[in-house]
Design a protein around this motif. Structure first.
Motif, mmCIF file in Angstrom:
data_model
loop_
_atom_site.group_PDB
_atom_site.id
_atom_site.type_symbol
_atom_site.label_atom_id
_atom_site.label_comp_id
_atom_site.label_asym_id
_atom_site.label_seq_id
_atom_site.Cartn_x
_atom_site.Cartn_y
_atom_site.Cartn_z
ATOM 1 N N VAL A 72 15.574 32.383 33.179
ATOM 2 C CA VAL A 72 16.558 33.325 32.645
ATOM 3 C C VAL A 72 16.593 33.231 31.126
ATOM 4 N N ILE A 73 16.461 34.370 30.465
ATOM 5 C CA ILE A 73 16.558 34.465 29.016
ATOM 6 C C ILE A 73 17.931 35.028 28.658
ATOM 7 N N THR A 74 18.588 34.413 27.682
ATOM 8 C CA THR A 74 19.875 34.885 27.183
ATOM 9 C C THR A 74 19.668 35.408 25.765
ATOM 10 N N PRO A 75 19.756 36.721 25.525
ATOM 11 C CA PRO A 75 19.402 37.274 24.217
ATOM 12 C C PRO A 75 20.116 36.638 23.030
ATOM 13 N N THR A 76 21.386 36.238 23.207
ATOM 14 C CA THR A 76 22.104 35.650 22.086
ATOM 15 C C THR A 76 21.409 34.401 21.551
ATOM 16 N N ALA A 77 20.659 33.707 22.390
ATOM 17 C CA ALA A 77 20.009 32.465 21.961
ATOM 18 C C ALA A 77 19.087 32.701 20.769
ATOM 19 N N ALA A 78 18.227 33.693 20.872
ATOM 20 C CA ALA A 78 17.310 34.001 19.779
ATOM 21 C C ALA A 78 17.967 34.854 18.706
#
Length: 443
Positions: A348-354
């Motif tokens: 799962v990728i969380t956009p806020t991370a990048a």
């Protein structure tokens, strides 16, 4: 491309809306790309258009499918509202709202917070946005939450700095914020020990039993506690409670990148979810920030670099991971809400991370932004990128969380102008707190 709604299904934590996701390659873009304006305005609007109307505070979550199985729609988040206050200042700077419009909203927010439930000066994690009464975050989490209070105060002090030299109405807002800041009893939350405790409840006392020590998202809490002009903690609380008498220091590396601090006690070298590099540093400027334990710019920049390097290596062979698709944090997931990181990677990728890491990894973050908006626009909604997605499971959720959207607005602005860093770091109480704890920092 429009997204295709497939079905709704339930799990133990939340209902999920399943959607098809396209697959494509991405390319890098120019650092001056107007997508920065687009995403800042969209995420700002989560806190402007999407705010709870009675209080003006940030809703804990906004579900575009209008399904709210775990908390009512009128539940507001105190920490996320601190992020929202900082996002509104970005809105003024970027011309999304006028100074006068924002001032009126700030007055509504602060007036509500004055009357809302507090526990030895600390607000709870959640409030009912209509009544100001505590909404339990968990069974015994029914009182003060010192960490969420710190995130809220970080935002409020930034607003105070913005308006303190303005007209009479603006100065009155700054005064009200100062009174709320002075009312937080940081020292009481030590229980007389050399450590800060996260929770206290009028019904369950200290039963949550969560002393906060070792590196995580809570550095701002210790800085503010030391900075308090009325209820400060001693340096011993920071050194023994937070820094664990020096055990917080790490000599380990991942991908030949130093960790700087230990993210998890008694575990092999590992890295935390990316929100640890964001929440405390929305106002607290890590550039030039050092103490006896760490160079904090190296710490947070290295965390982002490690997340990116992990995605490029992609040891679990999850679909899509790579140079332009990276970053894990706490968010919705295929299994409900979870804290994602390389050591707990569910694909799962969380956009806020990048996207909230723009100050640390501008090129890598820009590639991620470009990829989302040009190759995966089914993942973009009214308030910017949806909270989380998985190419591996062909899934995303058309829902938002305040604590994930806010850092995007704020940290992109810090990357572009340093606005929030400059405001927060000019606060005289904050400077005294940093001095007290032995920090050096950029003036």
């Amino acid at each position: 491309m429009p997204f295709l709604l497939l079905f709704l299904s339930c799990n133990s934590n939340d209902k999920k809306q399943e959607n098809k996701i396209s697959e494509s390659k991405s390319t890098a873009i120019n650092p001056d790309d107007p997508l920065l304006d687009t995403i800042q305005k969209q995420t700002f609007n989560y806190f402007w258009e999407g705010a709870e109307p009675h209080s003006g505070l940030a809703r804990e979550r906004l579900h575009m499918d209008d399904v709210y199985p775990t908390s009512p729609k009128n539940t507001v988040t105190t920490g996320g509202s601190g992020f929202g206050m900082m996002a509104l200042l970005v809105g003024i700077k970027r011309g999304y709202v006028t100074r006068e419009e924002a001032l009126s909203r700030f007055e509504k927010m602060v007036d509500f917070l004055e009357k809302a439930d507090r526990f030895h000066g600390a607000w709870p994690h959640w409030l009912n946005g209509e009544t100001g009464k505590v909404v339990p975050f968990s069974k015994k989490d029914t009182g003060g939450d010192l960490v969420e209070t710190a995130f809220l105060i970080q935002g409020m002090l930034t607003v105070k700095e913005y308006f303190k030299n303005g007209n009479a109405q603006e100065k009155q807002l700054a005064h009200k914020i100062d009174q709320l800041w002075r009312g937080v009893e940081w020292d009481w939350y030590t229980k007389g020990e050399n450590v800060l405790y996260w929770h206290w409840s009028p019904t369950d006392n200290w039963d949550m039993n969560f002393p906060i020590g070792g590196y995580n998202e809570c550095l701002i809490m210790y800085v503010l506690a030391a900075a308090s002009p009325t209820h400060p903690i001693s340096k011993e609380v920071y050194d023994q409670g937070w820094a664990l008498n020096g055990k917080i220091i790490s000599k380990d590396s991942l991908y030949d990148i130093p960790l700087v601090l230990n993210y998890y006690e008694n575990e092999d070298a590992d890295i935390g979810p990316m929100f640890w590099a964001h929440y405390s540093y929305l106002g607290l400027n890590p550039k030039g920030l050092k103490d006896q334990y760490a160079d904090y710019w190296q710490l947070v920049q290295n965390q982002a670099k490690i997340h990116h390097a992990y995605a490029v290596e992609n040891p679990k062979n999850f679909k899509g991971y790579g140079d332009s698709l990276w970053g894990m944090s706490s968010s919705y997931s295929v299994n409900g809400y979870d804290a994602h990181r390389p050591g707990n990677d569910l694909g799962v990728i969380t956009p806020t991370a990048a996207l909230a890491s723009f100050p640390y990894t501008p090129n890598e973050s820009m590639k991620m932004l470009h990829y989302l908006y040009t190759e995966q626009d089914s993942l973009i909604g009214k308030y910017g990128p949806y909270d989380a997605f998985s190419l591996e499971d062909n899934w995303f959720v058309p829902r938002y969380l305040a604590i994930d959207q806010g850092p995007i607005t704020i940290m992109i602005e810090n990357y572009r102008s340093g606005m929030l860093w400059n405001l927060f770091m000019q606060n005289e109480d904050v400077k005294r707190g940093l001095d007290k704890l032995g920090f050096t920092y950029a003036n």
